[in-house]
Write a protein that holds these residues in place. Structure first.
Motif, short mmCIF file in Angstrom:
data_model
loop_
_atom_site.label_atom_id
_atom_site.label_comp_id
_atom_site.label_asym_id
_atom_site.label_seq_id
_atom_site.Cartn_x
_atom_site.Cartn_y
_atom_site.Cartn_z
N GLN A 1 0.83 -1.20 0.00
CA GLN A 1 0.00 0.00 0.00
C GLN A 1 0.87 1.26 0.00
O GLN A 1 0.56 2.23 -0.69
CB GLN A 1 -0.93 0.01 1.21
CG GLN A 1 -2.03 -1.03 1.15
CD GLN A 1 -2.84 -1.11 2.43
OE1 GLN A 1 -2.33 -0.91 3.53
NE2 GLN A 1 -4.14 -1.40 2.29
N VAL B 1 -7.44 -1.51 -3.92
CA VAL B 1 -8.59 -2.14 -3.27
C VAL B 1 -8.17 -2.48 -1.84
O VAL B 1 -7.06 -2.96 -1.61
CB VAL B 1 -9.03 -3.40 -4.04
CG1 VAL B 1 -10.09 -4.17 -3.26
CG2 VAL B 1 -9.55 -3.03 -5.42
N GLY B 2 -9.03 -2.18 -0.88
CA GLY B 2 -8.74 -2.42 0.52
C GLY B 2 -8.24 -1.19 1.27
O GLY B 2 -8.16 -1.21 2.49
N VAL C 1 -13.53 6.23 -6.92
CA VAL C 1 -13.17 5.29 -5.86
C VAL C 1 -14.46 4.93 -5.13
O VAL C 1 -15.15 5.80 -4.61
CB VAL C 1 -12.14 5.92 -4.89
CG1 VAL C 1 -11.81 4.94 -3.77
CG2 VAL C 1 -10.89 6.36 -5.63
N LYS D 1 -13.83 0.39 3.33
CA LYS D 1 -12.62 0.13 2.55
C LYS D 1 -12.94 0.21 1.06
O LYS D 1 -14.08 -0.01 0.65
CB LYS D 1 -12.06 -1.27 2.85
CG LYS D 1 -11.85 -1.55 4.31
CD LYS D 1 -10.50 -1.09 4.75
CE LYS D 1 -10.28 -1.53 6.20
NZ LYS D 1 -9.08 -1.04 6.75
N VAL D 2 -11.93 0.53 0.26
CA VAL D 2 -12.13 0.61 -1.18
C VAL D 2 -12.52 -0.77 -1.71
O VAL D 2 -11.80 -1.74 -1.52
CB VAL D 2 -10.86 1.14 -1.90
CG1 VAL D 2 -11.04 1.06 -3.41
CG2 VAL D 2 -10.55 2.56 -1.46
N ALA D 3 -13.69 -0.82 -2.37
CA ALA D 3 -14.19 -2.06 -2.94
C ALA D 3 -13.98 -2.10 -4.45
O ALA D 3 -13.89 -3.17 -5.04
CB ALA D 3 -15.67 -2.23 -2.62
N ALA D 4 -13.91 -0.92 -5.08
CA ALA D 4 -13.74 -0.86 -6.53
C ALA D 4 -13.10 0.47 -6.91
O ALA D 4 -13.28 1.48 -6.23
CB ALA D 4 -15.09 -1.01 -7.24
N ILE D 5 -12.36 0.43 -8.02
CA ILE D 5 -11.73 1.63 -8.56
C ILE D 5 -12.05 1.66 -10.04
O ILE D 5 -11.83 0.67 -10.74
CB ILE D 5 -10.19 1.58 -8.37
CG1 ILE D 5 -9.85 1.38 -6.90
CG2 ILE D 5 -9.54 2.84 -8.92
CD1 ILE D 5 -8.47 0.82 -6.68
#
Length: 137
Positions: free
Chosen positions: A39, A50-51, A120, A127-131
């Protein structure tokens, strides 16, 4: 001569307001330190993974230009949008909404258009699930 100093002062303020991953990391070293090495590498490149949580996204790409909510069968999700502004030839004029700088500077570009280059999407866990990113032209 006064105009030169005024121009130099305004330019210095604008450049000081430019946000890069390195500047954002230096302002929040504790957030950066808690990220995994993978990260951290993405953040240094100005990329989102993601995450990531919201703090990691802010380190990587800064404040979003817009925030949306998406409602679907999976529930309600928060979406952050990042934009640039281009002229009619697709040339970059400026990035974002210039939260701290007057947007009126570019009003003399009547053909300017907004260009969203990344979204985002956060999951229910924050938490980020998709970009969603634009493919290179």
């Amino acid at each position: 001569m006064k105009r030169f100093f005024l121009f130099a002062a305004v330019l210095a303020l604008v450049l000081a307001g430019c946000s890069t991953p390195d500047k954002r990391i230096s302002r929040s070293p504790e957030v950066f330190a808690r990220l995994t090495p993978e990260q951290q590498a993405l953040v240094k490149q100005g990329k989102v993974g993601v995450g990531f949580d919201a703090d990691a996204v802010l380190l990587a790409v800064g404040s979003p230009d817009r925030k949306w909510t998406r409602t679907d069968a999976a529930g309600v999700r928060e979406v952050w949008s990042y934009t640039t502004w281009e002229n009619d030839r697709g040339q970059l004029l400026y990035q974002g909404w210039y939260h701290d700088v007057s947007p009126f500077y570019y009003l003399n570009y009547p053909s300017r258009r907004e260009h969203e280059y990344i979204k985002v999407v956060f999951g229910p866990d924050g938490k980020v699930a998709a970009i969603e990113e634009e493919l290179p032209r």
